[in-house]
Design a protein around this motif. Structure first.
Motif, PDB file in Angstrom:
ATOM      1  N   GLY A 162     -13.775 -40.631  27.252  1.00 24.45           N
ATOM      2  CA  GLY A 162     -12.484 -40.884  26.142  1.00 24.45           C
ATOM      3  C   GLY A 162     -11.880 -40.143  25.407  1.00 24.45           C
ATOM      4  N   GLN A 163     -12.888 -39.082  24.913  1.00 25.10           N
ATOM      5  CA  GLN A 163     -12.024 -37.755  24.385  1.00 25.10           C
ATOM      6  C   GLN A 163     -12.609 -36.754  24.458  1.00 25.10           C
ATOM      7  OE1 GLN A 163     -14.925 -37.719  20.596  1.00 25.10           O
ATOM      8  NE2 GLN A 163     -12.590 -36.699  19.226  1.00 25.10           N
ATOM      9  N   TRP A 164     -12.224 -35.708  24.339  1.00 30.70           N
ATOM     10  CA  TRP A 164     -11.613 -34.410  25.246  1.00 30.70           C
ATOM     11  C   TRP A 164     -12.737 -33.441  24.132  1.00 30.70           C
ATOM     12  CZ3 TRP A 164      -6.365 -33.182  27.158  1.00 30.70           C
ATOM     13  CH2 TRP A 164      -5.978 -33.963  28.408  1.00 30.70           C
ATOM     14  N   ILE A 165     -12.943 -32.389  24.497  1.00 30.32           N
ATOM     15  CA  ILE A 165     -13.296 -30.845  23.493  1.00 30.32           C
ATOM     16  C   ILE A 165     -11.924 -30.350  23.672  1.00 30.32           C
ATOM     17  CG2 ILE A 165     -14.912 -29.267  23.619  1.00 30.32           C
ATOM     18  CD1 ILE A 165     -16.158 -31.906  23.010  1.00 30.32           C
ATOM     19  N   PHE A 166     -11.606 -30.598  22.030  1.00 30.74           N
ATOM     20  CA  PHE A 166     -10.426 -29.498  22.987  1.00 30.74           C
ATOM     21  C   PHE A 166     -10.228 -27.485  23.170  1.00 30.74           C
ATOM     22  CE2 PHE A 166      -7.522 -26.314  20.151  1.00 30.74           C
ATOM     23  CZ  PHE A 166      -6.139 -27.296  20.209  1.00 30.74           C
ATOM     24  N   PRO A 167      -9.392 -27.369  24.219  1.00 35.29           N
ATOM     25  CA  PRO A 167     -10.082 -26.468  24.767  1.00 35.29           C
ATOM     26  C   PRO A 167     -10.126 -24.892  24.419  1.00 35.29           C
ATOM     27  CG  PRO A 167      -7.650 -27.234  25.262  1.00 35.29           C
ATOM     28  CD  PRO A 167      -8.262 -27.994  24.172  1.00 35.29           C
ATOM     29  N   LEU A 168     -10.366 -24.517  23.403  1.00 30.10           N
ATOM     30  CA  LEU A 168      -9.979 -23.526  22.686  1.00 30.10           C
ATOM     31  C   LEU A 168     -11.328 -23.619  22.064  1.00 30.10           C
ATOM     32  CD1 LEU A 168      -6.644 -21.239  21.939  1.00 30.10           C
ATOM     33  CD2 LEU A 168      -8.114 -21.346  24.246  1.00 30.10           C
TER      34      LEU A 168
END
Length: 241
Positions: free
Chosen positions: A72-78
């Motif tokens: 349900g929650q991503w890791i920010f891609p940078l």
């Protein structure tokens, strides 16, 4: 003893055959994706290719020992950056009108968010850390297509790019303009895993007028082909590393 040896031989041959199958299905899809970029792919063929790769990945997921739940929650891609690095105002850099996956390299839309790094001299090194900026997988998934080759004379817009399919949420994410890629088609990646480093590859990104950034998109399958879906809210809520 002979039966044990025969069983061991059978298992060994089966494992090798499966490994070859793993390689071939992802290689075939990667070649298909490159054909889309170069033009000349019909919708029926696109649907078949996506059906094949999705069916294969779903079968792999069924036999995996670890059940992946939708976090349900991503890791920010940078790595080291957060949503304030997204270009535009309140995500208005995203526009998908007129985008069609089968247009390949020729489409005129921008179904993505550009996430900018601190790189005044455009050497792909963060001005503060003096290191390359890691590109991270926003969620767990399978690398279905990518390229680690790009020439400055090429008119390909994505440069060195990565496509990842996320079975738990049934979405695709796309990471473009990378300097170096550390995954290949068929790799299974964890959430937050380093998959690339930010770069300036791609027809427009290579030009001096373009600040160094990651081009990030999200897609869902509709009628057998990827359709862009604005990931801005997901990026705002993403956890930073």
């Amino acid at each position: 003893m002979q039966k044990i040896l025969l069983l061991f031989s059978f298992l060994l041959i089966s494992t090798v055959a499966l490994a070859q199958s793993d390689t071939s299905i992802f290689t075939k899809f990667n070649n298909f994706n490159n054909s889309v970029l170069n033009g000349g792919i019909k919708k029926a063929e696109a649907k078949k290719q996506f059906e094949d790769i999705m069916s294969y990945i779903n079968s792999k997921e069924m036999v995996r020992s670890e059940v992946v739940m939708n976090k349900g929650q991503w890791i920010f891609p940078l790595k080291g950056y957060k949503s304030s690095a997204i270009g535009g105002s309140h995500g208005n850099g995203y526009f998908d009108k007129g985008y069609k996956f089968l247009d390949g390299n020729k489409h005129g839309a921008h179904p993505a968010h550009d996430i900018f790094i601190n790189d005044r001299n455009q050497d792909c090194i963060d001005d503060h850390t003096q290191k390359p900026v890691d590109v991270l997988a926003v969620d767990e998934g399978w690398v279905i297509a990518c390229t680690n080759q790009w020439e400055a004379t090429s008119n390909m817009r994505g440069g060195k790019f990565i496509w990842i399919y996320h079975p738990a949420s049934k979405v695709f994410t796309y990471y473009a303009h990378n300097n170096q890629i550390f995954v290949k088609p068929g790799d299974h990646v964890k959430q937050g895993q380093k998959i690339a480093e930010v770069g300036r590859t791609g027809y427009n990104a290579y030009k001096k007028r373009s600040p160094t950034h990651l081009h990030f998109s999200e897609f869902k399958l509709v009628d057998g082909v990827p359709v862009p879906f604005n990931p801005y809210q997901q990026l705002l809520k993403a956890k930073t590393l």
